[in-house]
Structure formats: C-alpha cells, structure tokens
Design a protein around this motif. Structure first.
Motif, short mmCIF file in Angstrom:
data_model
loop_
_atom_site.label_atom_id
_atom_site.label_comp_id
_atom_site.label_asym_id
_atom_site.label_seq_id
_atom_site.Cartn_x
_atom_site.Cartn_y
_atom_site.Cartn_z
N ASN A 1 0.81 -1.22 0.00
CA ASN A 1 0.00 0.00 0.00
C ASN A 1 0.85 1.26 0.00
OD1 ASN A 1 -3.15 -0.35 0.31
ND2 ASN A 1 -2.21 -2.08 1.38
N ALA A 2 2.00 1.21 0.64
CA ALA A 2 2.90 2.37 0.63
C ALA A 2 3.48 2.58 -0.76
CB ALA A 2 4.02 2.17 1.66
N VAL A 3 3.81 1.49 -1.45
CA VAL A 3 4.30 1.59 -2.82
C VAL A 3 3.19 2.11 -3.73
CG1 VAL A 3 5.14 0.30 -4.83
CG2 VAL A 3 6.07 -0.19 -2.56
N ALA A 4 1.96 1.62 -3.52
CA ALA A 4 0.82 2.06 -4.33
C ALA A 4 0.61 3.57 -4.20
CB ALA A 4 -0.44 1.31 -3.90
N LYS A 5 0.73 4.07 -2.98
CA LYS A 5 0.57 5.53 -2.76
C LYS A 5 1.65 6.30 -3.50
CE LYS A 5 -1.03 9.26 -0.62
NZ LYS A 5 -0.02 10.27 -0.95
N ARG A 6 2.87 5.79 -3.45
CA ARG A 6 3.99 6.45 -4.14
C ARG A 6 3.77 6.44 -5.65
NH1 ARG A 6 9.57 6.88 -3.12
NH2 ARG A 6 10.51 7.93 -4.92
N LEU A 7 3.33 5.33 -6.19
CA LEU A 7 3.05 5.25 -7.62
C LEU A 7 1.91 6.19 -8.01
CD1 LEU A 7 3.26 1.37 -8.20
CD2 LEU A 7 4.97 3.09 -8.85
N PHE A 8 0.87 6.21 -7.18
CA PHE A 8 -0.27 7.10 -7.42
C PHE A 8 0.18 8.55 -7.46
CE2 PHE A 8 -3.73 9.77 -5.82
CZ PHE A 8 -4.78 9.41 -6.66
N ASP A 9 1.04 8.94 -6.52
CA ASP A 9 1.55 10.31 -6.47
C ASP A 9 2.35 10.67 -7.71
OD1 ASP A 9 0.34 10.66 -4.03
OD2 ASP A 9 2.17 10.33 -2.85
N VAL B 1 8.28 -9.93 -5.32
CA VAL B 1 8.89 -9.20 -4.21
C VAL B 1 8.73 -10.05 -2.95
CG1 VAL B 1 8.97 -7.05 -2.91
CG2 VAL B 1 8.22 -7.03 -5.31
N TYR B 2 9.84 -10.59 -2.50
CA TYR B 2 9.82 -11.42 -1.30
C TYR B 2 9.95 -10.53 -0.07
CZ TYR B 2 11.38 -14.98 2.10
OH TYR B 2 11.51 -15.78 3.21
N ILE B 3 8.89 -10.41 0.68
CA ILE B 3 8.93 -9.64 1.93
C ILE B 3 9.41 -10.60 3.01
CG2 ILE B 3 7.61 -8.26 3.57
CD1 ILE B 3 7.93 -6.95 0.84
N SER C 1 13.02 0.19 7.23
CA SER C 1 11.77 0.88 7.53
C SER C 1 10.84 0.77 6.33
CB SER C 1 12.04 2.36 7.83
OG SER C 1 12.50 3.01 6.64
N ILE C 2 9.58 1.12 6.52
CA ILE C 2 8.63 1.12 5.41
C ILE C 2 9.12 2.06 4.32
CG2 ILE C 2 6.27 1.61 4.69
CD1 ILE C 2 6.59 -0.86 6.48
N GLU C 3 9.58 3.23 4.71
CA GLU C 3 10.05 4.22 3.75
C GLU C 3 11.23 3.69 2.94
OE1 GLU C 3 9.52 4.76 6.97
OE2 GLU C 3 7.70 5.98 6.87
N ASP C 4 12.18 3.06 3.62
CA ASP C 4 13.35 2.52 2.92
C ASP C 4 12.95 1.36 2.00
OD1 ASP C 4 15.04 4.33 4.10
OD2 ASP C 4 15.71 2.97 5.69
N SER C 5 11.99 0.56 2.45
CA SER C 5 11.52 -0.56 1.64
C SER C 5 10.88 -0.05 0.35
CB SER C 5 10.50 -1.39 2.43
OG SER C 5 11.08 -1.96 3.58
N VAL C 6 10.05 0.98 0.48
CA VAL C 6 9.41 1.59 -0.70
C VAL C 6 10.47 2.13 -1.64
CG1 VAL C 6 7.96 3.49 -1.50
CG2 VAL C 6 7.26 2.13 0.48
N GLU C 7 11.45 2.80 -1.09
CA GLU C 7 12.51 3.40 -1.92
C GLU C 7 13.26 2.34 -2.71
OE1 GLU C 7 13.46 6.59 -3.61
OE2 GLU C 7 12.32 6.79 -1.74
N LYS C 8 13.55 1.22 -2.08
CA LYS C 8 14.27 0.14 -2.76
C LYS C 8 13.44 -0.40 -3.93
CE LYS C 8 16.27 -3.13 -0.36
NZ LYS C 8 17.70 -3.12 -0.82
N ILE C 9 12.13 -0.52 -3.73
CA ILE C 9 11.27 -1.04 -4.79
C ILE C 9 11.15 -0.04 -5.94
CG2 ILE C 9 8.90 -1.74 -5.34
CD1 ILE C 9 8.77 -2.82 -2.40
#
Length: 201
Positions: free
Chosen positions: A46-54, A130-132, A182-190
């Motif tokens: 969901n955090a990645v989805a928000k970033r893509l949406f933005d 994406v293996y979490i 962190s969630i933020e770092d995980s999103v950034e890596k993706i």
C-alpha cells in the motif's frame, strides 16, 4: 486447469494492452508481494501504491484478506483452496495488466509452483516477485491480527509457518527484509528497482 466450459470462442478486443498503456503513459505489470503473515506485505504494497499514485501511475492493490471477503469468499485454507486462491488472483492480475494498470498483490502465496503459475500467465517483463522476508519470530511478535497466537493454540489449522509450509522464493526479483528496513526505505528500494529496470520512468 481443465477447461470445463464448451462452445466458447475468444473474442478479440478493439483496445489493446499497448493502446491502454499509451493512454495511461506508463507500463503495466504485477508486483507480487509474498511472505509470511505479519511480514509487512500489505503495509509495503500500500505504501508503494501511494507512491506510484503520487507519480501519476494508475494502480490497484489486491490484498489477501480483502479478496477473501468477495471473489474468493468460497475458499478455505486447505492446500487445494490456497492453490485456487492464487490461480484466481493470477487471472485477475492479468486482466489489470491487459487494462494497462499496475497491480500490487499482497498474498502469502506459500507454494512456489503457484507463484510460477502466475508468472507464466504474463509476459517476461510483466511480473516482479517481491519477497517480503521477515523471521517468523519477528512476525509472531508483531502478530497484528492475533493469528499466530490462535495457530499456536490449535484454534487455526493449516497456518503458514506453523503447521503448513512456506516455500521461500529461490530467485525473486526483489527481497525486502522488513525487520531490517523501515517502510520508507523498503518503498525506496522497490521504486529504485522499477526505475532502474524501466518498469516506470
């Protein structure tokens, strides 16, 4: 899976995947988040989805629990039902990709063969596994839904990681260790991966 329907013919659509992508201004593909319960799949997706949406990228998140409230409400958690759960999601994901959108799926999807089946439905550049990754001890500490406690008590049967296996991805496109990032770092890596591989610009 065996085709039960008869007397059916595929009808070609007037709008192709390429035309829809062109109108949307971006590629379409699947980000397939897999991992143990409590690993952070839904949160990261969901955090990645928000970033893509933005960034103007049309996307939708298919979440395991949410889908079981509707499309897959007739399925339980036996091995057979788990396989059918993932097969259906794979087919729905393909429809999103054909529609020119990015789809993010957050499912434990414990069996490697089922994940490979979904991959086989798509083109080579349309599936990103994406293996979490998170130690089960940490997942149990988090236990946001109280499921591990119930599984340890025997209230829930066939629970992945406890009395049902989880087959780790052997060669995923991405591995995100949510106990280390962190969630933020995980999103950034993706996002960094998607840009580097030209999934997004």
């Amino acid at each position: 899976m065996l085709q039960k329907s008869s007397n059916i013919v595929w009808h070609e659509q007037s709008l192709t995947k390429e035309l829809r992508r062109k109108q949307n201004g971006h590629n379409s593909f699947v980000l397939w988040f897999t991992g143990l319960s409590g690993s952070g799949k839904s949160t990261v997706a969901n955090a990645v989805a928000k970033r893509l949406f933005d960034e103007g990228i049309k996307n939708y998140v298919l979440d395991g629990d949410n889908v079981r409230h509707g499309l897959n409400k007739d399925l339980g958690f036996s091995e057979e039902d788990r396989k059918e759960n993932i097969r259906r999601i794979g087919e729905v994901s393909k429809l999103f990709v054909d529609g020119g959108q990015v789809v993010l799926t957050a499912f434990i999807s414990p069996f490697a063969a089922d994940r490979e089946l979904v991959r086989s439905l798509l083109e080579d550049d349309e599936f990103v596994e994406v293996y979490i990754k998170c130690p089960i001890e940490e997942c149990e500490k988090r236990d946001p839904k109280g499921l591990y406690v119930k599984a340890r008590q025997g209230i829930i049967r066939d629970f992945t990681g406890i009395d049902s296996p989880y087959e780790e991805p052997v060669n995923p496109e991405l591995t995100i260790e949510t106990n280390a990032y962190s969630i933020e770092d995980s999103v950034e890596k993706i996002i960094e991966y998607l840009k580097k591989r030209n999934f997004i610009s």
